[in-house]
Structures are given as C-alpha cells and as structure tokens.
Design an enzyme around this catalytic site. Structure first.
Site, mmCIF file in Angstrom:
data_model
loop_
_atom_site.group_PDB
_atom_site.id
_atom_site.type_symbol
_atom_site.label_atom_id
_atom_site.label_comp_id
_atom_site.label_asym_id
_atom_site.label_seq_id
_atom_site.Cartn_x
_atom_site.Cartn_y
_atom_site.Cartn_z
ATOM 1 N N GLU A 1 -2.490 -2.975 7.067
ATOM 2 C CA GLU A 1 -2.489 -3.446 7.572
ATOM 3 C C GLU A 1 -3.318 -4.058 8.873
ATOM 4 O O GLU A 1 -2.437 -4.841 9.690
ATOM 5 C CB GLU A 1 -0.697 -2.890 8.091
ATOM 6 C CG GLU A 1 0.019 -2.637 7.032
ATOM 7 C CD GLU A 1 1.680 -2.351 7.354
ATOM 8 O OE1 GLU A 1 2.577 -2.035 8.722
ATOM 9 O OE2 GLU A 1 2.290 -2.215 6.171
ATOM 10 N N GLU B 1 16.208 3.653 2.237
ATOM 11 C CA GLU B 1 14.837 4.712 1.845
ATOM 12 C C GLU B 1 15.723 6.018 2.347
ATOM 13 O O GLU B 1 16.269 6.285 3.115
ATOM 14 C CB GLU B 1 14.061 4.411 2.299
ATOM 15 C CG GLU B 1 13.369 2.856 2.126
ATOM 16 C CD GLU B 1 12.146 2.377 3.443
ATOM 17 O OE1 GLU B 1 11.337 1.427 2.659
ATOM 18 O OE2 GLU B 1 12.060 2.549 3.938
ATOM 19 N N CYS C 1 4.396 0.919 8.760
ATOM 20 C CA CYS C 1 6.055 1.331 7.243
ATOM 21 C C CYS C 1 5.096 1.449 5.520
ATOM 22 O O CYS C 1 4.717 0.351 5.830
ATOM 23 C CB CYS C 1 6.664 0.813 7.905
ATOM 24 S SG CYS C 1 7.858 0.779 9.338
ATOM 25 N N HIS D 1 5.449 2.504 1.396
ATOM 26 C CA HIS D 1 5.811 3.691 0.288
ATOM 27 C C HIS D 1 4.693 3.738 -0.472
ATOM 28 O O HIS D 1 4.066 3.060 -0.605
ATOM 29 C CB HIS D 1 6.378 2.529 -0.722
ATOM 30 C CG HIS D 1 7.665 1.240 -0.138
ATOM 31 N ND1 HIS D 1 6.900 -0.094 0.395
ATOM 32 C CD2 HIS D 1 9.148 1.367 -0.406
ATOM 33 C CE1 HIS D 1 8.090 -0.251 0.844
ATOM 34 N NE2 HIS D 1 9.284 0.535 0.811
ATOM 35 N N HIS E 1 14.907 4.760 -2.705
ATOM 36 C CA HIS E 1 13.492 5.040 -2.759
ATOM 37 C C HIS E 1 12.793 5.657 -1.481
ATOM 38 O O HIS E 1 13.179 5.586 -0.481
ATOM 39 C CB HIS E 1 13.010 3.839 -3.584
ATOM 40 C CG HIS E 1 13.054 2.847 -1.931
ATOM 41 N ND1 HIS E 1 13.571 1.796 -2.319
ATOM 42 C CD2 HIS E 1 12.075 1.958 -1.732
ATOM 43 C CE1 HIS E 1 13.454 1.125 -1.068
ATOM 44 N NE2 HIS E 1 12.566 1.472 -0.877
ATOM 45 N N HIS F 1 12.948 -4.492 -3.798
ATOM 46 C CA HIS F 1 13.733 -4.779 -2.351
ATOM 47 C C HIS F 1 14.765 -5.948 -2.551
ATOM 48 O O HIS F 1 14.408 -7.228 -2.867
ATOM 49 C CB HIS F 1 12.839 -4.720 -1.073
ATOM 50 C CG HIS F 1 12.422 -4.126 -1.051
ATOM 51 N ND1 HIS F 1 11.218 -3.011 -2.054
ATOM 52 C CD2 HIS F 1 12.332 -3.070 -0.099
ATOM 53 C CE1 HIS F 1 10.859 -2.158 -1.118
ATOM 54 N NE2 HIS F 1 11.955 -2.386 -0.239
ATOM 55 N N GLU G 1 17.976 -2.411 2.611
ATOM 56 C CA GLU G 1 16.691 -1.168 3.111
ATOM 57 C C GLU G 1 16.964 -0.237 2.082
ATOM 58 O O GLU G 1 18.371 0.090 3.196
ATOM 59 C CB GLU G 1 15.519 -1.440 3.750
ATOM 60 C CG GLU G 1 14.454 -0.962 3.699
ATOM 61 C CD GLU G 1 13.867 -1.075 2.840
ATOM 62 O OE1 GLU G 1 13.573 -0.967 1.544
ATOM 63 O OE2 GLU G 1 12.608 -1.782 2.962
#
Length: 191
Positions: free
Chosen positions: A90, A120, A70, A72, A34, A27, A118
């Site tokens: 989280e 995505e 959020c 990945h 990604h 990032h 970002e």
C-alpha cells in the site's frame, strides 16, 4: 492468472473456523466475521502519525481517511507478516520497526457504507517508520503525517469525521488511553 487473495473466517473469539473466502467477493451487505488488522505507523523523528486516504476505487470504504494501514492476513500468515506485506503493497514501506499489538481483541461491525458492511476481528498494532512513503494508487489516494492532536480533531469534529473510517473513529475511543498515544496527545497539547 493469479487467484484472488483469501480471507480467514473466524468465530467471535477470533479463532479461525477453517473456512476461507475470496477477499472482494466476501465483502457484501452481509459480510461474515473474518480476521483483519489495523496498524498505526508513527515517525520517531517528530512523533507524527501516518494517516491515509483510501483509494476512491476501492470496493470497501472508498475515499475515507483512516489509520496508516489495514488488511487481512492470508490463511496461515502471521499478522505481523501481513502488516509488513500490506505496508509494502500500500505504501512502499519495507522496514517497519517495533511492531506491537495494542488491542489484541478489537472487534467491530460497521453500518453499511455504499452497500458494504465490514465485520472484523481486528487486532490493532503500532509500528515505527522514518523513511519515504510511496503510495500505491490502487490502495491509497493520498497520505499525511499529522500530530496526534490533528488526528484527534479529524476523528471528533462533526464535519471532518464524516470523511473518516468507522473503525478509525471506533479504535480511537480505546487508543487515546494507551501508550504511545497518551504521550503523543500530551506532547501535542503542551506545545
């Protein structure tokens, strides 16, 4: 010593390229496309929506208000499994219910925010949870359960929206027309 989490690079259609990279180092001001996800968690008992404020210590979009969770997917990890993993990491949530995809082809690129862009391919999901939330302070500064109408106001008010994530505002443009959010909005305005 643990190895840094890897992200999956994808093409414009969301198909993995076969390449991965370290999450934080990937990032930058020139972030490669990604795979990611966004999930909106609703509480069945009152139809409120879980909104989180990203920890101010995070590298990417610190301190902004955004959707519930959020993240990945790791290489080879199903997105639904990644959602469960990140909800636990989280927010201390271990039993999300009825996870389903609402925007399977959502894609966005942010303007620079504190030097980071970002970029995505980010399917958007909804899930349900009625239990206790225990935020991880490394990930989340605080959270609120809001009626959808208040969330709409957060994202659309010129002053408040400065404190919301780019992707939350962008996703809202499509989510406001989809169930369960249409019903939540109608319920908010009828009370």
């Amino acid at each position: 010593m643990s190895r840094e989490e890897q992200i999956v690079f994808v093409d414009e259609s969301g198909k993995p390229t076969g390449e991965t990279g370290p999450k934080l180092a990937s990032h930058t001001a020139d972030t490669r496309l990604h795979l990611a996800f966004s999930c909106y968690i609703l509480r069945r008992s009152d139809n409120h929506f879980l909104v989180t404020q990203r920890a101010k210590s995070k590298k990417v979009w610190p301190g902004v208000w955004t959707n519930s969770v959020c993240g990945h997917p790791k290489p080879g990890e199903a997105i639904e499994d990644a959602i469960r993993r990140r909800a636990k990491d989280e927010l201390g949530i271990e039993d999300l219910e009825s996870i389903r995809c609402l925007l399977p082809e959502y894609r966005y690129t942010t303007p620079p925010f504190e030097g980071i862009i970002e970029n995505e391919f980010c399917p958007v999901y909804v899930a349900y949870y009625d239990g206790k939330v225990t935020p991880n302070p490394d990930e989340v500064d605080t959270y609120r359960w809001l009626p959808w109408q208040e969330y709409e106001f957060l994202l659309t008010d010129p002053e408040l929206s400065k404190h919301a994530s780019y992707w939350a505002k962008d996703q809202y443009k499509q989510l406001q027309y989809l169930e369960p959010f249409v019903s939540l909005g109608q319920a908010s305005y009828s009370t």
